[in-house]
Design an enzyme around this catalytic site. Structure first.
Site, PDB file in Angstrom:
ATOM      1  N   HIS A 144     -77.329   3.323  77.961  1.00  0.00           N
ATOM      2  CA  HIS A 144     -75.977   3.574  77.458  1.00  0.00           C
ATOM      3  C   HIS A 144     -75.940   4.512  76.237  1.00  0.00           C
ATOM      4  O   HIS A 144     -75.178   5.474  76.201  1.00  0.00           O
ATOM      5  CB  HIS A 144     -75.298   2.262  77.077  1.00  0.00           C
ATOM      6  N   LYS A 153     -66.516   4.241  81.643  1.00  0.00           N
ATOM      7  CA  LYS A 153     -65.457   3.890  80.682  1.00  0.00           C
ATOM      8  C   LYS A 153     -64.579   5.105  80.428  1.00  0.00           C
ATOM      9  O   LYS A 153     -65.091   6.207  80.171  1.00  0.00           O
ATOM     10  CB  LYS A 153     -66.073   3.413  79.358  1.00  0.00           C
ATOM     11  N   HIS A 160     -72.817   1.763  83.416  1.00  0.00           N
ATOM     12  CA  HIS A 160     -71.378   1.457  83.396  1.00  0.00           C
ATOM     13  C   HIS A 160     -70.661   2.104  82.204  1.00  0.00           C
ATOM     14  O   HIS A 160     -69.454   2.288  82.233  1.00  0.00           O
ATOM     15  CB  HIS A 160     -71.112  -0.055  83.474  1.00  0.00           C
ATOM     16  N   LYS A 207     -78.470  -1.137  86.904  1.00  0.00           N
ATOM     17  CA  LYS A 207     -79.540  -1.161  85.930  1.00  0.00           C
ATOM     18  C   LYS A 207     -80.162  -2.546  85.911  1.00  0.00           C
ATOM     19  O   LYS A 207     -79.518  -3.469  86.411  1.00  0.00           O
ATOM     20  CB  LYS A 207     -79.023  -0.746  84.556  1.00  0.00           C
ATOM     21  N   LYS A 267     -77.140  -7.478  69.060  1.00  0.00           N
ATOM     22  CA  LYS A 267     -76.396  -8.671  69.495  1.00  0.00           C
ATOM     23  C   LYS A 267     -76.124  -9.516  68.256  1.00  0.00           C
ATOM     24  O   LYS A 267     -76.820  -9.402  67.253  1.00  0.00           O
ATOM     25  CB  LYS A 267     -77.228  -9.487  70.479  1.00  0.00           C
ATOM     26  N   ARG A 322     -79.025 -14.229  99.852  1.00  0.00           N
ATOM     27  CA  ARG A 322     -79.722 -15.344 100.506  1.00  0.00           C
ATOM     28  C   ARG A 322     -78.847 -16.583 100.628  1.00  0.00           C
ATOM     29  O   ARG A 322     -78.955 -17.340 101.570  1.00  0.00           O
ATOM     30  CB  ARG A 322     -80.954 -15.711  99.682  1.00  0.00           C
ATOM     31  N   ASP A 372     -82.424  -2.486  77.030  1.00  0.00           N
ATOM     32  CA  ASP A 372     -81.137  -2.975  77.528  1.00  0.00           C
ATOM     33  C   ASP A 372     -79.974  -2.028  77.198  1.00  0.00           C
ATOM     34  O   ASP A 372     -79.050  -1.883  77.980  1.00  0.00           O
ATOM     35  CB  ASP A 372     -80.879  -4.360  76.911  1.00  0.00           C
ATOM     36  N   GLU A 381     -72.426  -5.929  69.384  1.00  0.00           N
ATOM     37  CA  GLU A 381     -71.838  -7.025  70.161  1.00  0.00           C
ATOM     38  C   GLU A 381     -71.826  -8.277  69.313  1.00  0.00           C
ATOM     39  O   GLU A 381     -72.777  -8.530  68.566  1.00  0.00           O
ATOM     40  CB  GLU A 381     -72.679  -7.294  71.401  1.00  0.00           C
TER      41      GLU A 381
HETATM   42  C1  BG6 Z   1     -75.215  -4.236  79.612  1.00  0.00           C
HETATM   43  C2  BG6 Z   1     -76.292  -5.009  78.893  1.00  0.00           C
HETATM   44  O1  BG6 Z   1     -75.753  -3.130  80.276  1.00  0.00           O
HETATM   45  O2  BG6 Z   1     -74.262  -3.791  78.666  1.00  0.00           O
HETATM   46  C3  BG6 Z   1     -75.705  -6.184  78.154  1.00  0.00           C
HETATM   47  O3  BG6 Z   1     -77.250  -5.487  79.830  1.00  0.00           O
HETATM   48  C4  BG6 Z   1     -74.613  -5.719  77.222  1.00  0.00           C
HETATM   49  O4  BG6 Z   1     -76.706  -6.888  77.399  1.00  0.00           O
HETATM   50  C5  BG6 Z   1     -73.606  -4.842  77.962  1.00  0.00           C
HETATM   51  O5  BG6 Z   1     -73.971  -6.874  76.724  1.00  0.00           O
HETATM   52  C6  BG6 Z   1     -72.633  -4.206  76.986  1.00  0.00           C
HETATM   53  O6  BG6 Z   1     -71.622  -3.576  77.705  1.00  0.00           O
HETATM   54  P1  BG6 Z   1     -70.174  -3.417  77.075  1.00  0.00           P
HETATM   55  O7  BG6 Z   1     -69.413  -2.663  78.108  1.00  0.00           O
HETATM   56  O8  BG6 Z   1     -69.647  -4.803  76.834  1.00  0.00           O
HETATM   57  O9  BG6 Z   1     -70.368  -2.680  75.794  1.00  0.00           O
END
Ligand code: BG6
Length: 509
Positions: free
Chosen positions: A246, A188, A184, A154, A346, A47, A241, A222
């Protein structure tokens, strides 16, 4: 690698952070390696009003910060910039897509992109159902001369019901083989290497089962907090999340049977069987095998860290989990009785993702002098990041009198592969999407099955708002009771450090 057809990559949500930080830098890295098709155009759509020139300026800035090849010559950047175009439309309005239809026609005409369109949805999830519908309205879901494909970011649904509904809706306009659902983690390099470690080495596979493996542990920790994403995160939480996508994808790669070949169909079939074999969590498990936590403010390493409830966009009374640990089983012949432990959080001490395979100790303890070694057994650590690599912890005789055993490390680090370029996750996934290879994307049925597994936990928390939510000080490894999940004092989680070969609660972070 197959030939990549000429095409237009249409990025919806082009003014957003993902495009700026990940997608365009990844595309630029592909360009620098000469991996883009000869006739290739990127069309940013959102937009926000940009001209081609202002869009290029912003993207160049992203490239300088986030690309691997971050110091390109002016000439290279100019050639890449010529591929970047922008179109501002109100993406929520069906009638606006006529502008997109015309723009794509013009690009095809001017740049010989062959009518091949790869649509990338990097928008707020509310648009995931609408955009495909609007594309269809203008015939952009049909390949007249070329192909249409759809990549979806996602989160894919916010619970099992919305995920099923979204799949159903997408399938009204696109065929399953045209839909590429991103996770994602699958892009990797180290995650793909799980398959190679397992299926290219004769020594691991015979041991990879309930006879030799005591337990499997997966961590995705993280050190960052929610970083300005409080509004989104407070409605999501760690289970949606990180776990539904993942971590369960990692479980599938560790637990699957050997595929008949390396292809999207064969690999995704095997992963699906793992999801189907996950033992559903019953009430007893929901009380005893799921631990959720939320980070609280703390002063560590000379800094003050806010608690989750003080983050912008977060409800000050929020009961959203920023940490979750689970114990569960896979009911099949290979894994019968082997517990799987997964955790993510986190604001933990360090950023690390890894898979730890704990092998059973030897049946007869010949060398009695080191009881600790016997409780631990051998461990194979598949490190996803950082210090990417593989570590085998093995027993060795301490030189000298007697037979004292100590644990030593046999380790391989990707950084030792000098001059080997390790592509980023988005680079690999974009390239595969352009080639039409869905191996590293999730299939609709697998994604639904993963949702089916986590849904009872979401329901349990919803209907039992007083189910324990443990606080943990920011910068620590989460609630203490997560150790009890594994077995208490003798067996705990591995407490990984930044460096693959180190572990223990106190180490360099
Ligand atoms: C994302 C989450 O899919 O993956 C994030 O939404 C998270 O909250 C991230 O920080 C972690 O990805 P990576 O590659 O840094 O482990």
């Amino acid at each position: 690698m197959g030939q990549i057809q000429d095409q237009v990559l249409v990025i919806f949500g082009a003014s957003g952070d993902l495009t700026y930080r990940k997608l365009i830098p990844a595309l630029f890295d592909l360009f620098m390696q000469d991996l883009l098709p000869r006739n290739f155009t990127i069309l940013g759509v959102s937009r926000t009003e940009f001209t081609d020139a202002t869009f290029r300026d912003k993207m160049n800035d992203g490239i300088r910060q986030f690309a691997y090849f971050k110091n390109p010559s002016k000439e290279k950047l100019t050639v890449f910039d010529e591929k970047l175009h922008y179109l501002a439309i109100e993406t929520k309005e069906a009638s606006e897509y006529v502008k997109l239809q015309h723009k794509l026609k013009k690009i095809d005409h001017d740049h010989q992109t062959g009518g091949n369109y790869l649509f990338y949805l990097s928008t707020p999830p509310a648009l995931y159902g609408l955009i495909p519908q609007f594309l269809a309205k203008f015939g952009l879901n049909k390949g007249h001369n070329g192909f249409p494909r759809l990549i979806i970011e996602k989160p894919f649904g916010e619970d099992v019901y919305s995920a099923f509904q979204l799949n159903k809706l997408l399938l009204e306009f696109f065929k399953e083989e045209q839909i590429y659902r991103i996770d994602h983690y699958l892009g990797k390099e180290t995650v793909q290497n799980v398959l190679v470690t397992r299926f290219a080495n004769g020594i691991y596979e015979p041991l990879w089962n309930r006879n030799y493996i005591d337990r499997v542990e997966i961590t995705a920790a993280e050190s960052l907090g929610v970083e300005g994403r409080g509004g989104y995160y407070d409605h999501a939480g760690a289970l949606r999340d990180m776990v539904q996508n993942h971590l369960l994808q990692l479980v599938a790669l560790v637990a699957m049977e050997p595929p008949t070949e390396i292809s999207a169909g064969a690999i995704r079939n095997e992963k699906m069987k793992v999801f189907q074999s996950l033992r559903p969590l019953k009430e007893h498990d929901l009380f005893n095998s799921v631990i959720r936590g939320q980070y609280m403010s703390s002063n560590i390493r000379g800094g003050h860290f806010k608690g989750y409830r003080e983050e912008v966009g977060v409800d000050p009374m929020s009961r959203t989990e920023t940490y979750v640990a689970l114990k569960f089983f896979i009911d099949n012949w290979r894994w019968g009785g082997v517990p799987f432990y997964i955790r993510t959080g986190k604001r933990m001490p360090t950023r690390v993702s890894e898979i730890v395979i704990h092998f059973k100790p030897t049946p007869h303890k010949l060398f009695v002098s080191n009881p600790d070694f016997w409780t631990m057994g051998n461990q194979l650590v598949l490190r996803i990041h950082p210090d990417e690599g593989i570590l085998l912890k093995t027993g060795m005789k301490v030189p000298g009198a007697g037979f004292e055993v100590k644990t030593v490390n046999m380790d391989f680090h990707y950084k030792d592969l000098q001059e080997t370029y390790v592509p980023g996750a988005y680079e690999r996934l974009l390239l595969d999407g352009m080639m039409g290879d869905a191996t590293l994307y999730t299939r609709g049925d697998g994604l639904e099955a993963a949702w089916c597994f986590v849904q009872p936990i979401l329901d349990f928390w919803k209907h039992n708002p007083n189910a324990p939510l443990y606080g943990y000080p920011a910068g620590t490894w989460g609630p203490d009771c997560a150790d009890k999940l594994i077995g208490g004092e003798k067996q705990t989680w591995r407490y990984p450090c930044k460096n693959l070969a180190d572990d223990g609660i106190y180490c360099e972070l």
